[in-house]
Scaffold this motif. Structure first.
Motif, PDB file in Angstrom:
ATOM      1  N   ARG A  78      14.854   6.828  -0.098  1.00 52.90           N
ATOM      2  CA  ARG A  78      14.054   6.972   1.123  1.00 52.90           C
ATOM      3  C   ARG A  78      14.836   6.368   2.288  1.00 52.90           C
ATOM      4  O   ARG A  78      15.700   5.520   2.099  1.00 52.90           O
TER       5      ARG A  78
ATOM      6  N   GLU B 116       2.102  10.917   1.713  1.00 53.58           N
ATOM      7  CA  GLU B 116       2.320  11.602   0.439  1.00 53.58           C
ATOM      8  C   GLU B 116       2.580  10.588  -0.668  1.00 53.58           C
ATOM      9  O   GLU B 116       3.106   9.504  -0.424  1.00 53.58           O
TER      10      GLU B 116
ATOM     11  N   PRO C 141       0.821  -1.217   0.000  1.00 49.32           N
ATOM     12  CA  PRO C 141       0.000   0.000   0.000  1.00 49.32           C
ATOM     13  C   PRO C 141       0.857   1.270   0.000  1.00 49.32           C
ATOM     14  O   PRO C 141       1.990   1.252   0.470  1.00 49.32           O
TER      15      PRO C 141
ATOM     16  N   LYS D 154      10.098   9.100   3.018  1.00 45.82           N
ATOM     17  CA  LYS D 154      10.221   8.951   1.559  1.00 45.82           C
ATOM     18  C   LYS D 154      10.839  10.210   0.950  1.00 45.82           C
ATOM     19  O   LYS D 154      10.742  11.275   1.515  1.00 45.82           O
TER      20      LYS D 154
ATOM     21  N   HIS E 261       6.913   4.988  -3.905  1.00 47.05           N
ATOM     22  CA  HIS E 261       7.325   4.530  -2.575  1.00 47.05           C
ATOM     23  C   HIS E 261       8.547   5.293  -2.052  1.00 47.05           C
ATOM     24  O   HIS E 261       9.237   4.823  -1.151  1.00 47.05           O
TER      25      HIS E 261
END
Ligand SMILES: Nc1nc2c(c(=O)[nH]1)N[C@H]1C(S)=C(S)[C@@H](COP(=O)(O)O)O[C@H]1N2
Ligand SMILES: [Mo]
Length: 340
Positions: free
Chosen positions: A143, A23, A19, A156, A138
């Protein structure tokens, strides 16, 4: 593998299912991406993506993701340089206490970890996921990935890393009240809201929660038939065994609410954020869940046991079930099929 699953987390078993939370994109960029490390250090430094890729501390890590909205994804392969080595290279000052991560996004999203936590959890600046460059959605091209903390401690689109003497609360940890400790094994999810006992009593009597901030409030076993909660913030609130017949939760923020054994016949959740809501053994006959966001929600225990009840009037469109973990969506599909 329950010893790897922190309390009240649901496992995502499908490998491709991941998922997107918070943001969804970085801010537009004029120059090539770079990561700047500054603050309480002797030698502030800036690395390009190529420099990070060539960094001697490059490591591959198998990380278990635990999101505060109650989904977990085990064995995620991330790779990138170790944050501790980057900090070491910059020469942290003796008074350095905390590390603040700032994203290159519209709201300059941020989160912080103490240096002690960085030493304990050894985060990486992840550039790769599963052997390929991390997807932009992602957090690609770079990140933070911090093992052993809820995933909101993994910033991220990382652009700036500040070494500080003070510890600042980040975006989720300040206004929205996420717990700064973020330890999934101790369920450090949220700080508790505060409502006086008098106000709580009044609201229960009037059954009107509309627009209020009732985070983490407890309404277990209360009779709240016909409750009007439209637009209320009820994150982490508890309604275990409550009578909520025909309650209106439309446009509510119900993330992680506890609805076990609640009587939710005819309740309305359309357009509601019900991520991580626990509906085990709740009665959802005639309830309307159309358009509700269901990531991390549970309707049955993972090890069998009784689940939520539905009837032919329950509205829970098939396409929404994809947000559930496999065992949860299997249960709901079978339970819905048996009443239709
Ligand atoms: N820049 C930025 N980083 C962020 C967030 C965000 O909103 N902005 N949300 C955090 C939260 S709450 C989670 S659960 C994870 C989600 O990562 P994913 O979308 O890759 O699953 O990112 C974390 N890092
Ligand atoms: Mo999250």
């Amino acid at each position: 593998m329950s010893w790897r699953r922190p309390p009240n987390q649901n496992l995502i078993r499908r490998k491709e299912h991941w998922p997107v939370l918070g943001e969804t994109e970085p801010a537009p960029l004029e120059e090539p991406w770079s990561v700047r490390l500054e603050g309480c250090v002797e030698r502030p430094a800036t690395w390009s993506i190529e420099a990070l890729r060539a960094h001697p501390s490059w490591t591959e890590r198998s990380v278990d993701i635990h999101c505060v909205t109650r989904w977990s994804k085990l064995d995620c392969r991330f790779a990138g340089p170790r944050l501790l080595d980057l900090i070491e290279e910059a020469g942290p000052a003796a008074e350095a206490e905390s590390v603040r991560f700032v994203a290159h996004t519209e709201r300059r999203h941020d989160t912080s970890l103490t240096l002690a936590d960085i030493q304990r959890h050894d985060p990486i600046v992840a550039l790769d996921y599963d052997g390929a460059p991390l997807e932009p959605i992602h957090g690609g091209p770079a990140r933070i990935v911090t093992p052993g903390k809820y995933f909101y401690k993994s910033c991220k689109w990382i652009a700036r890393i500040e070494i500080r003497r003070d510890h600042q609360l980040g975006y989720w940890e300040s206004g929205p009240g996420y717990h700064d400790g973020a330890d999934p094994w101790r369920e450090e999810r949220y700080v508790t809201g505060s409502v006086s006992p008098e106000l709580r009593e009044k609201m229960i009597k009037e059954r009107r929660f509309g627009g209020r901030d009732l985070r983490s409030c407890v309404f277990d076993g209360e009779d709240l038939e016909g409750l009007e909660a439209n637009g209320a913030t009820l994150r982490n609130a508890s309604f275990v065994g409550a009578r909520l017949v025909r309650a209106n939760f439309e446009k509510c923020f119900l993330v992680n609410a506890r609805m076990m054994k609640a009587d939710l016949r005819g309740a309305r959740f359309s357009g509601c954020d019900v991520m991580g809501v626990d509906f085990r053994e709740a009665d959802l006959a005639g309830a309307d869940l159309s358009g509700a966001r269901l990531f991390g929600a549970s309707f049955c225990a993972d090890d069998g046991g009784e689940g939520a009840r539905f009837d032919q009037e329950t509205r829970l469109p098939e396409e929404q079930l994809n947000a559930l973990t496999d065992s949860q969506s299997e249960y709901v599909r079978a339970a819905l099929a048996s009443v239709r």
